[in-house]
Design an enzyme around this catalytic site. Structure first.
Site, short mmCIF file in Angstrom:
data_model
loop_
_atom_site.label_atom_id
_atom_site.label_comp_id
_atom_site.label_asym_id
_atom_site.label_seq_id
_atom_site.Cartn_x
_atom_site.Cartn_y
_atom_site.Cartn_z
N LYS A 1 0.86 -1.20 0.00
CA LYS A 1 0.00 0.00 0.00
C LYS A 1 0.88 1.22 0.00
O LYS A 1 2.02 1.19 0.50
CB LYS A 1 -0.89 0.01 1.26
CG LYS A 1 -2.10 0.89 1.12
CD LYS A 1 -3.20 0.21 0.33
CE LYS A 1 -4.40 1.09 0.13
NZ LYS A 1 -5.49 0.33 -0.54
P1 NAD Z 1 -12.95 8.43 -3.12
O1 NAD Z 1 -11.90 9.39 -2.74
O2 NAD Z 1 -13.37 8.33 -4.53
O3 NAD Z 1 -14.28 8.68 -2.26
C1 NAD Z 1 -14.29 8.73 -0.86
C2 NAD Z 1 -15.62 9.28 -0.36
O4 NAD Z 1 -15.61 9.26 1.07
C3 NAD Z 1 -15.89 10.74 -0.77
O5 NAD Z 1 -17.29 10.91 -0.96
C4 NAD Z 1 -15.42 11.53 0.46
O6 NAD Z 1 -16.05 12.80 0.58
C5 NAD Z 1 -15.85 10.58 1.57
N1 NAD Z 1 -15.05 10.79 2.80
C6 NAD Z 1 -13.73 11.06 2.88
N2 NAD Z 1 -13.38 11.22 4.17
C7 NAD Z 1 -14.49 11.03 4.90
C8 NAD Z 1 -14.77 11.05 6.28
N3 NAD Z 1 -13.80 11.31 7.18
N4 NAD Z 1 -16.04 10.80 6.67
C9 NAD Z 1 -17.03 10.52 5.76
N5 NAD Z 1 -16.81 10.49 4.44
C10 NAD Z 1 -15.56 10.74 4.02
O7 NAD Z 1 -12.41 7.02 -2.58
P2 NAD Z 1 -12.80 5.56 -3.08
O8 NAD Z 1 -11.85 5.13 -4.12
O9 NAD Z 1 -14.27 5.51 -3.33
O10 NAD Z 1 -12.44 4.70 -1.78
C11 NAD Z 1 -13.34 4.60 -0.68
C12 NAD Z 1 -12.89 3.46 0.23
O11 NAD Z 1 -12.87 2.24 -0.52
C13 NAD Z 1 -11.50 3.60 0.83
O12 NAD Z 1 -11.49 3.03 2.12
C14 NAD Z 1 -10.64 2.76 -0.09
O13 NAD Z 1 -9.47 2.28 0.54
C15 NAD Z 1 -11.59 1.62 -0.39
N6 NAD Z 1 -11.26 0.92 -1.62
C16 NAD Z 1 -11.26 1.54 -2.81
C17 NAD Z 1 -10.94 0.84 -3.97
C18 NAD Z 1 -10.99 1.48 -5.32
O14 NAD Z 1 -10.88 0.74 -6.32
N7 NAD Z 1 -11.20 2.77 -5.43
C19 NAD Z 1 -10.61 -0.53 -3.88
C20 NAD Z 1 -10.64 -1.15 -2.63
C21 NAD Z 1 -10.98 -0.42 -1.51
#
Ligand code: NAD
Length: 465
Positions: A117
């Site tokens: 990571k």
């Molecule tokens: P992103 O940045 O596209 O979206 C994140 C969302 O969460 C946004 O709407 C943001 O405003 C909100 N957010 C951020 N901080 C916050 C807080 N403190 N409280 C409430 N809401 C908050 O990110 P993403 O790619 O959608 O990833 C979201 C989660 O999924 C993360 O934990 C990431 O590790 C996990 N994840 C993502 C992927 C991927 O392919 N993008 C894969 C596996 C896991």
């Protein structure tokens, strides 16, 4: 779950494996215990932690030095693999925890990758596009000896996207002239060799984990008796009947980014298992309407603004009815299903008793504490854990990486069908074990399957002597 909780769970599961007569084909108890203790030592510790500072000039505001990390947990299953996040809460313990979870996730889904990571301690909303471009390029410069298509392959994560990855690939290509570079990162734009459907993959897989459980797996087995998890079985019966009576279930989604907005759309558009999306949130607000929100409109707004509407004026302009609540209220509004798709540590001792949803789906990594996970288990709720749920992205990343080796492009439906089929195989293994033969949490079951595979690989590679 924090790093220490993840490591404690690894210990717990390894102790169970070491008590299993015949595990690894070793009948001698003493020998098996030594081998498993060695595997435990390897898997609860990390291969390499690299920290650096990225220097950015912010014009009138002078120079800032931003902490950046790459953590490589373990590569017994294949090259290190894991996203890079840009977030203001990034720290070493968090990145290490996420790297460990990647190892476990890849092993659970039987992907030929290990776990890594990356993270940069910035709030991307506070930096200009030019500054983010600089940060992306410097990240590659700083970590250049440690990343590459046959060593460690990063991808997007929280706060990063295909644009950031394209910048990183561009820098990688500049640093390594004449070398193949397409497999160095996944999550690239399609124009730059990315896989079609990558952006949607994690959100789609997240929704599928819950949909497949209720609408396929449970439906097929609904008449069976003698399940081990009777309270959770009743939860499925209750939700199934609710859906038949009301004609829909209520869903709340925390986080409306890459993962959350796609999962919400999948639930919103499902014609067979119907839903009202009663609440969605981002880092600033929760929007709530017990009769359901229009995800199409919110998606359009999110695309142009990078956030949800935050005022009555913005809602009126969209002709949308919703109450504007605090960001954390999404967890406690009345819902049947809660999809967690934001950040870590959202549900813990202080708020776990106030969560009304019956099923919690961890699209985000580590949104529940271990204590909350066990509490929900005891109260008959179903927690579908991160390492099972959010693997769609890494499965499609694997297809993208494979595609880069053969310079061939798979169609979007080939990619998403392949992802769905792979995930469903793993869901079945986990749900069968959880409901029929286990008295542990579903997370424990996932760790068990993953650690069984990792220990067996370590043993076969001769690493446990
Ligand atoms: P992103 O940045 O596209 O979206 C994140 C969302 O969460 C946004 O709407 C943001 O405003 C909100 N957010 C951020 N901080 C916050 C807080 N403190 N409280 C409430 N809401 C908050 O990110 P993403 O790619 O959608 O990833 C979201 C989660 O999924 C993360 O934990 C990431 O590790 C996990 N994840 C993502 C992927 C991927 O392919 N993008 C894969 C596996 C896991």
């Amino acid at each position: 779950m924090k790093r220490e909780e993840t490591q404690a769970l690894i210990e717990e599961v390894m102790d169970v494996l070491s008590d299993e007569n015949g595990f690894l084909g070793i009948r001698e108890e003493e020998e098996r215990k030594v081998v498993c203790a060695s595997a435990k030592e390897i898997l609860k510790t990390t291969d390499k932690i690299i920290k650096s500072y990225i220097r950015v000039s912010r014009g009138k505001n002078g120079i800032v030095r931003i902490p950046a990390y790459r953590v490589q947990h373990n590569n017994i299953s294949g090259f290190y693999k894991g996203g890079i996040r840009f977030n203001e809460n990034v720290n070493e313990a968090e990145v290490e925890n996420l790297a460990i979870l990647m190892t476990i996730k890849n092993a659970l889904h039987q992907l030929p990758f290990g776990g890594a990571k990356g993270g940069v301690h910035v709030n991307p909303k506070e930096f200009s596009s030019h500054e983010l471009n600089l940060i992306a390029k410097k990240y590659v410069q700083r970590f250049k000896p440690d990343i590459g298509p046959n060593h460690d392959i990063p991808a997007p994560d929280l706060g990063t996207n295909e644009q950031v990855i394209d910048w990183m690939v561009g820098e990688y290509k500049t640093i390594h002239p004449g070398e193949s570079y397409l497999g160095s990162f996944t999550g690239k734009s399609v124009e730059n060799g990315g896989a079609k459907g990558r952006r949607e993959s994690t959100g789609k897989g997240t929704y599928l984990s819950y949909r497949w459980l209720l609408n396929d797996w449970f439906k097929e087995l609904a008449d069976k008796e003698e399940v081990e998890r009777t309270d959770q079985w009743r939860t499925l019966e209750y939700l199934y009947e609710e859906h038949q009576e009301k004609g829909h279930l209520n869903v709340a989604v925390q986080g409306f980014g890459n993962v959350g907005s796609v999962a919400a759309r999948e639930a919103f558009e499902d014609k067979e298992l119907k839903h009202h999306i009663v609440a969605v949130s981002d880092r600033d607000v929760t929007l709530y309407n017990p009769n359901g929100l229009n995800v199409d409109i919110l998606d359009g707004f999110g695309f142009s603004h990078g956030r949800l509407p935050q005022s009555k004026k913005e809602l009126n302009e969209l002709e949308m009815e919703a109450e504007i609540l605090e960001a954390s209220d999404v967890l406690t509004v009345s819902s049947d299903v809660l999809i967690l798709a934001a950040v870590e540590d959202q549900i813990h001792k202080e708020n776990m008793k106030a969560i009304p949803a019956h099923i919690l789906v961890e699209g985000a990594n580590a949104p529940l504490s271990q204590e909350a996970d066990r509490f929900f288990e005891e109260t008959g709720k179903i927690v579908i854990p991160d390492i099972l749920v959010n693997a769609g992205g890494v499965i499609v990343s694997y297809l993208e990486w494979k595609q880069s080796k053969v310079t061939e492009h798979f169609s979007e439906s080939e990619i998403l069908d392949d992802m769905g089929a792979q995930m469903t195989k793993t869901f079945k293994r986990v749900y069968d074990t959880y409901f029929y033969s286990s008295n542990e949490t579903m997370r424990f079951g996932c760790f068990y399957l993953a650690l069984e595979r990792l220990t067996s690989l370590l043993y076969r590679h001769g690493k446990l002597f």
